[in-house]
Scaffold this active site. Structure first.
Site, short mmCIF file in Angstrom:
data_model
loop_
_atom_site.label_atom_id
_atom_site.label_comp_id
_atom_site.label_asym_id
_atom_site.label_seq_id
_atom_site.Cartn_x
_atom_site.Cartn_y
_atom_site.Cartn_z
N ARG A 48 0.42 -1.40 0.26
CA ARG A 48 -0.22 -0.09 -0.17
C ARG A 48 0.89 1.08 -0.07
NH1 ARG A 48 -4.01 -1.26 -0.78
NH2 ARG A 48 -5.52 -2.35 0.70
N HIS A 107 -10.00 2.94 -1.29
CA HIS A 107 -9.97 3.02 0.39
C HIS A 107 -10.87 4.18 0.49
CE1 HIS A 107 -7.54 -0.26 0.02
NE2 HIS A 107 -8.04 -0.23 1.18
N LYS A 134 -12.47 -4.51 -4.09
CA LYS A 134 -12.73 -4.20 -2.57
C LYS A 134 -12.38 -2.33 -1.76
CE LYS A 134 -9.88 -3.62 1.39
NZ LYS A 134 -8.34 -3.65 2.12
N SER A 231 -21.77 -7.47 27.42
CA SER A 231 -23.37 -7.68 27.05
C SER A 231 -23.04 -9.12 25.35
CB SER A 231 -24.80 -6.89 26.53
OG SER A 231 -24.37 -6.23 27.85
N THR A 274 -28.89 1.34 26.90
CA THR A 274 -27.82 1.38 28.19
C THR A 274 -27.12 3.20 27.83
OG1 THR A 274 -25.62 0.89 29.23
CG2 THR A 274 -25.97 1.15 26.48
N LYS A 278 -31.45 5.80 26.81
CA LYS A 278 -32.69 5.06 28.34
C LYS A 278 -34.03 5.72 27.26
CE LYS A 278 -30.03 2.10 31.19
NZ LYS A 278 -30.49 1.24 31.97
N ASP A 316 -34.12 -3.37 33.48
CA ASP A 316 -33.22 -2.75 34.99
C ASP A 316 -33.40 -3.37 35.97
OD1 ASP A 316 -31.24 -2.14 32.85
OD2 ASP A 316 -31.60 -0.42 33.04
N GLY A 353 -31.62 7.46 33.49
CA GLY A 353 -32.65 5.92 32.82
C GLY A 353 -32.61 5.04 34.49
N ASN A 373 -29.07 13.94 43.19
CA ASN A 373 -28.52 13.92 41.87
C ASN A 373 -27.19 15.87 41.26
OD1 ASN A 373 -28.11 12.47 38.82
ND2 ASN A 373 -29.25 14.92 38.44
N THR A 375 -27.30 17.45 39.34
CA THR A 375 -28.34 18.59 39.44
C THR A 375 -29.56 18.67 40.11
OG1 THR A 375 -30.08 17.60 37.62
CG2 THR A 375 -27.34 20.07 37.52
N GLY A 461 -22.72 -4.35 41.34
CA GLY A 461 -23.26 -4.04 39.27
C GLY A 461 -24.02 -5.33 38.87
N GLN A 472 -33.89 -10.61 29.26
CA GLN A 472 -33.97 -9.66 28.06
C GLN A 472 -33.66 -11.64 27.18
OE1 GLN A 472 -32.02 -6.26 27.08
NE2 GLN A 472 -31.56 -6.22 28.68
#
Length: 494
Positions: A48, A107, A134, A231, A274, A278, A316, A353, A373, A375, A461, A472
């Site tokens: 290349r 490319h 390609k 996951s 996630t 959410k 959740d 969430g 929280n 805020t 967790g 799920q």
């Protein structure tokens, strides 16, 4: 290079690409002879040039001479760039062994053009006399992959169509579904020949590439960032163990609505949601489960097979509250008919969430909920929905109206890579009898470690994660979850 080729063979590769532009002192005749003749696998020679994103910076005539030599020596494939393909083909004047296939490549390191432009590029490449087309483009957004899939699936010639960069990862795996000629995997993580390349091991063992076909159903986790997610390890192993024809991908999504409207085919059947998507996921559903509606966030979306409608759920809180109750039961022996959370002061850090899910879950179980929280506005809004009290995270360190409170962290403070951070100073933790942290990378966060040192029961967790994974999996597949397998895979990967 020879050592690496043997490694590639051991890892399960079908073919090796030899990037001779990376060799420091490349002497074509000697080196190519050795590389092509001694390779344990079929070879693809690529030399290349800098102007196409490679390393070679010398005379063009010498470079092409080396590629002609690779053909002569019987390399199975040789890669030639579109810009010089016409000239290259006339220089070999049809003197090419039947078994040698020429890949003509283009490319684009800036972006991914429109379907029409990619289609025109395919036609231009075909016109040169290429055996294989390609095209590699760059993903600025995950929706860019869809244009490549569209061209791939309609291509009449063997085609390699890949989208580079982290947002292009799905193209490297789903090319197996849409009929791509090959995909590239690196021998080890981090040492890649193009941005966003997965390892051979990930392609074969994590994504079960060899099992993907045109009818494979697509699932994934929608988030940003997403690289840390475990996951894909869980669901892909679980799908394989029960013989379910599905793939589960990490999906780095910037805009949920764009993603959902782009990938609307019936093959895109289920998602986990996630941080930070959410709430946006909920807005994209056709129907939302009442609990998810009350929480204002989904964690799971399913495309109903009968009519293609998108259904939103929040699983959740089932995962997290279940794990917290289990740990409390173990420590205080409440009768099974009553939740051990009933009457307890339940402090939730974070109002996104996962915070909403836990506050709602605690409220459902009869706990007195406090929302803290960053805020105050967001804390107040959530607290009012669950008849609770609101405060800022800064105020929480001096809050202890009673002993034996329960704490749940749903903020991302302390998540990898910033594992030395904690959302609450150790001094404040002695007033809690149980501390749960929704973060599972790392498994033992600083918050949990310090809570343990203060004598509190801790809940990882991973427990929330595992409980909602069972739910799920069953929603995705309609089959019972292989629970022990899911636990084992998670233990190996955290």
């Amino acid at each position: 290079m020879l050592t690496q080729m043997k490694k590639a063979q051991e890892l399960g590769a079908d073919l090796v690409e030899i990037r001779v532009d990376f060799l420091k002192n490349f002497s074509p005749r000697q080196n190519l002879e050795v590389l092509i003749k001694q390779s344990p696998l079929p070879t693809l020679i690529t030399y290349r040039p800098k102007w196409e994103g490679g390393e070679y910076d010398g005379q063009e005539s010498k470079r092409q001479e080396a590629l002609r030599l690779a053909i002569e020596l019987g390399s199975d494939f040789v890669d030639v760039e579109l810009k010089v393909a016409q000239g290259f083909f006339s220089s070999i004047q049809g003197k090419k062994p039947e078994k040698v296939k020429i890949i003509v490549s283009s490319h684009n390191y800036e972006s991914t053009p429109s379907i029409e432009e990619i289609g025109e590029l395919v036609a231009r490449i075909q016109a040169t006399g290429a055996d294989i087309v390609k095209i590699a483009t760059t993903a600025l957004d995950i929706t860019d992959n869809a244009r490549m899939f569209h061209v791939l699936v309609h291509s009449q010639v063997p085609m390699i169509g890949l989208v580079m960069g982290e947002r292009g990862l799905m193209s490297r795996i789903l090319t197996a579904k849409y009929g791509g000629f090959l995909t590239f995997g690196s021998i080890e993580a981090g040492i890649v020949s193009a941005p966003g390349q997965p390892t051979i091991k990930d392609l074969l063992d994590l994504y079960n590439l060899r099992l993907i076909g045109s009818d494979t159903k697509i699932h994934g986790v929608i988030g940003n960032p997403i690289g840390h997610s475990k996951s894909p390890h869980l669901y892909n192993a679980a799908f394989k163990s029960v013989g379910f024809n599905g793939i589960y991908l990490p999906l780095l999504v910037d805009n949920v609505a764009n993603y959902i409207s782009t990938y609307s085919s019936p093959d895109f059947v289920g998602y986990s949601y996630t941080i930070p998507h959410k709430e946006d996921g909920l807005k994209c559903c056709d129907e939302v489960d009442p609990i998810a509606q009350a929480i204002g966030a989904i964690s799971c979306m399913i495309r109903r097979p009968t009519d293609g409608k998108l259904m939103g759920y929040n699983v959740d809180y089932l995962g997290a509250i279940g794990a917290i109750e289990e740990a409390l039961r173990g420590s205080n022996g409440t009768p099974p008919s009553v939740s051990p959370l009933a009457g307890k002061l339940f402090v939730v850090m974070g109002a996104g969430g996962a915070g909403k899910a836990l506050a709602y879950g605690g409220y459902e179980k009869g706990a007195r909920v406090v929302v803290a929280n960053r805020t105050y506005e967001k804390a107040k809004e959530l607290a009012s929905k669950v008849g609770g009290q609101a405060m800022t995270l800064a105020e929480l360190k001096d809050f202890h109206p009673e002993e034996g409170m329960i704490l749940a962290n749903t903020t991302s403070v302390g998540m990898k890579p910033r594992i030395e951070d904690t959302p609450l100073p150790k001094e404040a933790l002695k007033h809690y009898s149980l501390v749960f942290d929704a973060i599972y990378t790392p498994k033992l966060t600083r918050l949990l470690r310090e809570a343990q040192e203060c004598g509190a029961t801790i809940v990882y967790g991973t427990e929330m994660f595992i409980n909602q994974a069972f739910v799920q999996f069953e929603r995705f597949t309609g089959l019972p979850a292989p629970k022990q397998l899911i636990r084992d895979v998670l233990a190996r990967n955290t």
